[in-house]
Design an enzyme around this catalytic site. Sequence first.
Site: not given
Length: 793
Positions: A420, A476
């Site tokens: 993330d 990401e």
Amino acid sequence: MELTHCTSCLQHSPTNSTQFLLNMKSKTFHNQSQIQSQKRNISKSLASNKNNSAIAIKAREAGAETAVIEKPKLRRFQVFQGYPMPFGATLRDGGINFAIYSANAISATLCLITPNDLGENRVTEQISLNPLLNKTGDIWHVLLKGDFKDMLYGYKFDGLFSPEEGHYYDSSRILLDPYAKAVISREKFGVLGAADNFWPQMACMVPTYEDEFDWEGDLPLKYPQRDLIIYEMHVRGFTRHESSKTEFPGTYLGVLEKLDHLKELGINCIELMPCHEFNELEYFSYNSVLGDYKLNFWGYSTVNFFSPMIRYSFAGNNNCGRDAINEFKLLVKEAHKRRMEVIMDVVFNHTAEGNENGPMLSFRGADNSVYYMLAPKGEFYNYSGCGNTFNCNHPVVRQFIIDCLRYWVTEMHVDGFRFDLASILTRGSSLWDAVNVYGHPIDGDLLTTGTPLSSPPLIDMISNDPILRGVKLIAEAWDTGGLYQVGMFPHWGIWSEWNGKYRDIVRQFIKGTNGFSGALAECLCGSPNLYQGGRKPWNSINFVCAHDGFTLADLVTYSKKHNLANGEDNNDGESHNYSWNCGQEGEFANISVKKLRKRQLRNFFLCLMVSQGVPMIYMGDEYGHTKGGNNNTYCHDNYLNYFRWDRKEESSSDFFRFCRLMIKFRQECESLGLNDFPTAERLQWHGHAPGIPNWSETSRFVAFTLVDSVKGEIYIAFNASHLPVIISLPQRPRSRWEPLVDTSKPAPYDFLSSDLPQRETAVKQYAHFLDSNLYPMLSYSSIILLLSPNENY
């Protein structure tokens, strides 16, 4: 996570609930009578545990109550100097060795706590560490021998409390070991602690020699990444709705019960949204809009990175968290049996401790200036949008991350990770010092804290680690500090990226926006414009929808976000969604609008399945799950985020069938998961006429043929115009184009599978066009044709 909103023990008896989990190793939950028997067994084993050294478990059956039996007797431990490595609590020399990093503390105390005392906020025994004997360098350590049955632990550190210098030492706070393998606190998801405490005291599991799990010879599947079909899912949301009819709703075991649904769909890789220990009560507040309470449902706010989320387990705190660990392992093992890999969404960009006003749980109290990225006067850098930024490229922190990832691969058997806000992992650490990182100065090195690094030490270590370089690594590639690295993330040839540009381009083309025909062609080829320099199509993780943003159904139902249910006056969430309601806003629409929406759903899914790269599907999109236009459901533990199994059954003859058949088609085609970008020898572009593509600003038509060693040749076309068109097909001597998919047709004739009743009749309806090498395409539709021998020759 989107840039606009970052959200982030009781009795031990190897013959009861632990054994229950191990005995489930070959069961797949098909037999309902076995499930009922197993549930009775676990409830009986939990309730019958009468050892007086702790409190009895609250059984998970209605009417069972917690009973406090008697205060545990104080233990006496033999105390030895101990060893500085490895970190954490580990079995050694007939005892338990404890080791933890803290460079700036002046004293350290190991706290031993029984579950009963934990509930009363008491420390059972404290062992002060002598800095002359129990400290090596910056590592505090001690070896204890004695009776650790039903014992938990934590630490206290003393030192300077000076936020402006980056130090937050408080000797009254009991802290979690960053390397703890299980964290014990509240047991039930969404339920407040004693005295309605959002953050009750937590403690860490002490390992024992009885910690065993039967993996039955489980080995990693090691699929080539180009072959993956990824399914992003939320553990609790997948089976929490009553329509799941599972025995263990909202848990790892609940997911296990429903793995066959994913197998039927064609999924071979599950991406679990955060399963590290987090506190779902972090945002706890009354939501007057829905009349319920806001929670941190998604879990992007980690408390401990080594520990599986206890409240995602059926066993809860039982056996000091060991049973919860075994439930996670059981899920992985059973997924592997069904030929599905398991990757984890990990949040190493920040922690739940937030900024200077956040709770002191672990890292901050152990060594705040090391674990967090700080400004010169102690302020927290906030590249995560969540109050703090993990100091990922500090030598101690990056080793911590490496150790954690290795643990999940070697001990928990996961197959990879999605990172993330991974761009934070590329930023320079606080007090960046080239000598500290590389061992020598670098000419012209004027890097400041947070500067993006071309060769980040952490990414370098992960990419070249003998264990980690062989697993799936997905970035990401952006953060909330404005660093956007899609196509540019440091990769060492092995990292993939969530391709946010693919999402935005496909959304705009399919809804009929001018100027995206050429960009769509790049997406269909695996985005070679982004992934140059030896990278491959599988470096692109293609997705149209994810947990952030609209679901696929909402993407074609709403032109604006409808986030009032979040209680933030619709100010949260992304405002630029590239969505289109197909003519009317909301679910209630006329028949023609609803038909167009169904076409658009099929268009998006078909595009995803015929694009080079790795497709990722979001949970529920396979049946058309709606969140009512809410594109930021991070705070809802309710129907908005729950998989609706009743809706899936209703759509089983419609969109779910289409998705299943499209995935199967992709997996059968050799040409739709290439290891290299397609060349002109394999791929040819077309327009309304063969070999004449139209890349103009106003073009809304893209078509191409693919040479496939299994299917022969495939013709694929997208008409995103509001006008129908009759297209001319490429001439192929002694062959004929046969229809397979036409998204403008009602189900089940949208996909002419071989087992479809009256398939031949449906095919003949196209005959007068195909005899002339033509095909009619309605507005907002896409097709797949296959080349077959012409029987008339």
